[in-house]
Write an enzyme that holds these catalytic residues in place. Structure first.
Site, short mmCIF file in Angstrom:
data_model
loop_
_atom_site.label_atom_id
_atom_site.label_comp_id
_atom_site.label_asym_id
_atom_site.label_seq_id
_atom_site.Cartn_x
_atom_site.Cartn_y
_atom_site.Cartn_z
N ARG A 37 0.82 -1.22 0.00
CA ARG A 37 0.00 0.00 0.00
C ARG A 37 0.86 1.27 0.00
O ARG A 37 0.45 2.31 -0.54
CB ARG A 37 -0.94 -0.01 1.22
CG ARG A 37 -1.95 1.16 1.24
CD ARG A 37 -2.96 0.97 2.37
NE ARG A 37 -4.00 2.01 2.36
CZ ARG A 37 -4.07 3.00 3.25
NH1 ARG A 37 -3.16 3.09 4.21
NH2 ARG A 37 -5.04 3.89 3.18
N ILE A 63 -6.85 7.92 -0.78
CA ILE A 63 -6.75 6.46 -0.82
C ILE A 63 -7.57 5.98 0.38
O ILE A 63 -7.38 6.45 1.50
CB ILE A 63 -5.28 5.97 -0.77
CG1 ILE A 63 -5.20 4.42 -0.78
CG2 ILE A 63 -4.49 6.53 0.41
CD1 ILE A 63 -3.80 3.87 -0.97
N SER A 64 -8.53 5.11 0.14
CA SER A 64 -9.47 4.71 1.19
C SER A 64 -8.78 4.00 2.34
O SER A 64 -7.72 3.38 2.18
CB SER A 64 -10.56 3.79 0.61
OG SER A 64 -11.43 4.53 -0.21
N GLN A 65 -9.43 4.06 3.49
CA GLN A 65 -9.00 3.31 4.67
C GLN A 65 -8.96 1.82 4.32
O GLN A 65 -9.89 1.31 3.70
CB GLN A 65 -10.05 3.59 5.74
CG GLN A 65 -9.80 2.99 7.09
CD GLN A 65 -10.96 3.30 8.03
OE1 GLN A 65 -11.85 4.09 7.71
NE2 GLN A 65 -10.94 2.68 9.18
N PRO A 66 -7.90 1.10 4.72
CA PRO A 66 -7.81 -0.34 4.39
C PRO A 66 -9.04 -1.14 4.84
O PRO A 66 -9.51 -2.01 4.10
CB PRO A 66 -6.55 -0.80 5.14
CG PRO A 66 -5.70 0.43 5.17
CD PRO A 66 -6.65 1.58 5.34
#
Length: 213
Positions: A37, A63-66
């Site tokens: 990531r 970038i979205s939260q995992p």
């Protein structure tokens, strides 16, 4: 473009965090464990790459939260070789997760700068979606429809009808609906005219843009 043992160790910890929050799909967890990531983020945020948080990327996007990526991916119930439409390529991180799960990914990005950058970057690190498109996510990709699954990675004020129309019977659409926050919503297409709807709580996404460059 390095992926060190330290990075890999941090990913293992991230997988445990995502698991603790309720994601149990083994394929999804394996994808989170594998994908570097930190390479998807601006270098100034690299140290934070394996925190369970969203971070800014180019073109005022994130970038979205995992956990969010894992949760949406789990809701999709991806099977190998399925045709999946992704609305909002963004950094390409969600795209990479879908590729790891064996999907044939068709992805649309509204921001030209991100589209160009991510298209080049995904190829560099070995992910090859079937088709990346610069265009309006609200319209979907009628040329390539129908799709087994559709995932929207931006907050939609309403559910675009073209996306429902481009879903196969039996298919699943995962979309965050509303202004701020959004409600994560799953639509399962039961027949030509019938959809089952389920809601999964509040999430926060950048807004889904329509006809805007």
């Amino acid at each position: 473009m390095k992926d060190t043992f330290r990075h890999q160790g941090k990913r293992k910890q991230l997988v445990e965090i995502v698991k603790a929050k309720g994601v149990s799909d083994e394929g999804v967890l394996a994808a989170i464990a594998k994908i570097p990531r930190h390479l998807f983020m601006d270098s100034s945020f690299e140290d934070h790459a394996y925190q369970d948080k969203a971070f800014p990327i180019a073109a005022e996007q994130t970038i979205s939260q995992p956990f969010t990526v894992a949760f949406q991916s789990e809701l999709l119930q991806v099977q190998p070789s399925e045709k999946i439409l992704e609305i909002g390529t963004g950094s390409g991180y969600q795209t990479a997760v879908l590729c790891e799960l064996g999907a044939k990914v068709y992805s649309i990005e509204r921001q030209q700068e991100l589209y160009v950058k991510t298209k080049r970057f995904l190829t560099q690190i070995g992910y090859r979606p079937k088709y990346l498109n610069f265009g309006d996510g609200y319209k979907g990709l009628p040329t390539y429809a129908p799709f087994d699954k559709i995932i929207v990675t931006a907050g939609a004020p309403f559910v675009p009808n073209p996306l429902l129309a481009q879903l196969k019977v039996g298919g699943r659409l995962v979309i965050p609906v509303g202004d701020d926050p959004q409600i994560m919503t799953l639509f399962i297409r039961k027949s030509a005219k019938e959809f089952e709807k389920k809601e999964f709580g509040e999430f926060r996404f950048v807004p889904m843009l329509e006809d805007k460059n």
